[in-house]
Scaffold this motif. Sequence first.
Motif, PDB file in Angstrom:
ATOM      1  N   SER A  12     -38.484   7.339 -15.377  1.00 51.47           N
ATOM      2  CA  SER A  12     -37.936   7.763 -14.089  1.00 51.47           C
ATOM      3  C   SER A  12     -37.193   6.651 -13.370  1.00 51.47           C
ATOM      4  N   LEU A  13     -37.192   5.453 -13.947  1.00 49.71           N
ATOM      5  CA  LEU A  13     -36.602   4.305 -13.255  1.00 49.71           C
ATOM      6  C   LEU A  13     -35.126   4.474 -12.884  1.00 49.71           C
ATOM      7  N   PRO A  14     -34.284   5.033 -13.770  1.00 51.20           N
ATOM      8  CA  PRO A  14     -32.881   5.216 -13.358  1.00 51.20           C
ATOM      9  C   PRO A  14     -32.754   6.097 -12.109  1.00 51.20           C
ATOM     10  N   LEU A  20     -35.156   6.700  -9.822  1.00 48.76           N
ATOM     11  CA  LEU A  20     -35.764   6.005  -8.689  1.00 48.76           C
ATOM     12  C   LEU A  20     -34.823   4.932  -8.146  1.00 48.76           C
ATOM     13  N   ALA A  21     -34.258   4.128  -9.052  1.00 47.07           N
ATOM     14  CA  ALA A  21     -33.379   3.028  -8.619  1.00 47.07           C
ATOM     15  C   ALA A  21     -32.143   3.583  -7.914  1.00 47.07           C
ATOM     16  N   ALA A  22     -31.567   4.657  -8.463  1.00 43.19           N
ATOM     17  CA  ALA A  22     -30.369   5.243  -7.846  1.00 43.19           C
ATOM     18  C   ALA A  22     -30.692   5.759  -6.442  1.00 43.19           C
ATOM     19  N   ALA A  23     -31.871   6.392  -6.293  1.00 44.17           N
ATOM     20  CA  ALA A  23     -32.256   6.924  -4.978  1.00 44.17           C
ATOM     21  C   ALA A  23     -32.492   5.796  -3.983  1.00 44.17           C
ATOM     22  N   VAL A  24     -33.127   4.721  -4.439  1.00 39.03           N
ATOM     23  CA  VAL A  24     -33.397   3.584  -3.559  1.00 39.03           C
ATOM     24  C   VAL A  24     -32.075   2.913  -3.127  1.00 39.03           C
ATOM     25  N   ILE A  25     -31.169   2.735  -4.060  1.00 39.33           N
ATOM     26  CA  ILE A  25     -29.876   2.123  -3.733  1.00 39.33           C
ATOM     27  C   ILE A  25     -29.124   2.988  -2.727  1.00 39.33           C
ATOM     28  N   VAL A  56     -32.961  -4.573 -12.374  1.00 36.22           N
ATOM     29  CA  VAL A  56     -34.040  -3.673 -11.940  1.00 36.22           C
ATOM     30  C   VAL A  56     -35.188  -3.725 -12.951  1.00 36.22           C
ATOM     31  N   ILE A  57     -34.852  -3.742 -14.224  1.00 35.03           N
ATOM     32  CA  ILE A  57     -35.890  -3.821 -15.262  1.00 35.03           C
ATOM     33  C   ILE A  57     -36.654  -5.142 -15.152  1.00 35.03           C
ATOM     34  N   ALA A  58     -35.917  -6.219 -14.894  1.00 27.56           N
ATOM     35  CA  ALA A  58     -36.567  -7.532 -14.744  1.00 27.56           C
ATOM     36  C   ALA A  58     -37.492  -7.559 -13.522  1.00 27.56           C
ATOM     37  N   LEU A  59     -37.144  -6.786 -12.510  1.00 28.36           N
ATOM     38  CA  LEU A  59     -37.973  -6.713 -11.310  1.00 28.36           C
ATOM     39  C   LEU A  59     -39.283  -5.968 -11.580  1.00 28.36           C
ATOM     40  N   VAL A  60     -39.148  -4.865 -12.319  1.00 36.56           N
ATOM     41  CA  VAL A  60     -40.263  -3.935 -12.491  1.00 36.56           C
ATOM     42  C   VAL A  60     -41.226  -4.345 -13.612  1.00 36.56           C
ATOM     43  N   SER A  80     -34.563  13.190  -2.860  1.00 38.63           N
ATOM     44  CA  SER A  80     -33.605  12.280  -3.497  1.00 38.63           C
ATOM     45  C   SER A  80     -33.990  11.960  -4.936  1.00 38.63           C
ATOM     46  N   ILE A  81     -35.275  12.150  -5.293  1.00 43.00           N
ATOM     47  CA  ILE A  81     -35.657  11.929  -6.695  1.00 43.00           C
ATOM     48  C   ILE A  81     -36.013  13.252  -7.387  1.00 43.00           C
ATOM     49  N   GLY A  82     -35.645  14.357  -6.740  1.00 44.50           N
ATOM     50  CA  GLY A  82     -35.830  15.671  -7.357  1.00 44.50           C
ATOM     51  C   GLY A  82     -37.282  16.121  -7.456  1.00 44.50           C
ATOM     52  N   ARG A  83     -38.125  15.725  -6.483  1.00 51.00           N
ATOM     53  CA  ARG A  83     -39.527  16.149  -6.483  1.00 51.00           C
ATOM     54  C   ARG A  83     -39.813  16.891  -5.185  1.00 51.00           C
ATOM     55  N   ASP A  84     -40.929  17.662  -5.195  1.00 51.00           N
ATOM     56  CA  ASP A  84     -41.325  18.260  -3.921  1.00 51.00           C
ATOM     57  C   ASP A  84     -42.130  17.219  -3.146  1.00 51.00           C
ATOM     58  N   GLU A  85     -42.273  17.468  -1.852  1.00 56.16           N
ATOM     59  CA  GLU A  85     -42.868  16.460  -0.980  1.00 56.16           C
ATOM     60  C   GLU A  85     -44.319  16.135  -1.367  1.00 56.16           C
ATOM     61  N   ALA A  86     -45.094  17.186  -1.714  1.00 52.30           N
ATOM     62  CA  ALA A  86     -46.503  16.955  -2.067  1.00 52.30           C
ATOM     63  C   ALA A  86     -46.604  16.092  -3.326  1.00 52.30           C
ATOM     64  N   GLY A  87     -45.785  16.406  -4.312  1.00 55.47           N
ATOM     65  CA  GLY A  87     -45.782  15.632  -5.559  1.00 55.47           C
ATOM     66  C   GLY A  87     -45.329  14.203  -5.333  1.00 55.47           C
ATOM     67  N   TYR A  88     -44.379  14.064  -4.438  1.00 51.19           N
ATOM     68  CA  TYR A  88     -43.898  12.726  -4.099  1.00 51.19           C
ATOM     69  C   TYR A  88     -45.015  11.893  -3.488  1.00 51.19           C
ATOM     70  N   ARG A  89     -45.695  12.504  -2.500  1.00 49.38           N
ATOM     71  CA  ARG A  89     -46.769  11.765  -1.828  1.00 49.38           C
ATOM     72  C   ARG A  89     -47.910  11.431  -2.791  1.00 49.38           C
ATOM     73  N   ARG A  90     -48.221  12.369  -3.684  1.00 45.53           N
ATOM     74  CA  ARG A  90     -49.349  12.196  -4.593  1.00 45.53           C
ATOM     75  C   ARG A  90     -49.035  11.153  -5.661  1.00 45.53           C
ATOM     76  N   THR A  91     -47.812  11.185  -6.173  1.00 45.24           N
ATOM     77  CA  THR A  91     -47.521  10.416  -7.383  1.00 45.24           C
ATOM     78  C   THR A  91     -46.505   9.282  -7.189  1.00 45.24           C
ATOM     79  N   TRP A  92     -45.432   9.566  -6.456  1.00 46.76           N
ATOM     80  CA  TRP A  92     -44.295   8.652  -6.507  1.00 46.76           C
ATOM     81  C   TRP A  92     -44.132   7.717  -5.329  1.00 46.76           C
TER      82      TRP A  92
END
Length: 231
Positions: A134-136, A138-143, A69-73, A189-201
């Motif tokens: 936040s990568l761990p 994010l990666a766990a949520a994506v998997i 994952v690190i090599a990807l990012v 799944s990444i512990g954020r609210d929806e607005a923050g997710y849309r804005r940032t993540w």
Amino acid sequence: MGNVRELMARLGPSTVKFDTGRGGTPDLTNQDIAAALGMVPAGLGRELLEACWWPDGAALRRHKLRDAVIALVTPELRRQQRKLADARTELGLAEVCMGWAGAVTAEQRAERDRAAHRLGQVKAQCWPISTLESLPTLAAAVICEIARRPHCQACEGRGEVMSGDLLVACKVCGGSGLSGVSDRRRAASIGRDEAGYRRTWKPVYEWLLGKMQEAEQEAAWLMRSAISSAA
Ligand SMILES: [Zn+2]
């Protein structure tokens, strides 16, 4: 041949004989499946296949998944940082020119405004500063999403549909065979609210999902052909 993902899910630490239960299909043992997995080149795709469908196996090699994952990012993060640094330098140069000698010209002002606008655009395209930390998560949520995502209803998960005599990519899922997941669910799944997710993540999440899904599907395809040729 059964779904490779289902086969993987059956491949646990036990050595129970695996019967596909389908007429005419040869029985596959865990060893057969493990051998087919061994035919998939090492890398992100194989790590994801194991993490999604063979949690016990992947748990033993989690550092390899992390490294993949690190090599990807890393190249993407470096690319963004270079672009940001270039845009900052451009703005700095435009500003220094303005005060260099005599009255500020309209051209110099326009050049500074253009550089400032460009910097704003580049900043907006960059991932959040805390992406690495936040990568761990994010990666766990994506998997988790890849492993649990339901099939596309339109093509029943095949990613292809018949159009007349031709097999074409399913338009509903774009050929992925997977159904959509809402922003709200991804935010949770990444512990954020929806607005923050849309804005940032959202951009980094979707980028990761796209790349990781692609790698996992490629690996699943390679494994499927390894099993078919062994059978
Ligand atoms: Zn589909």
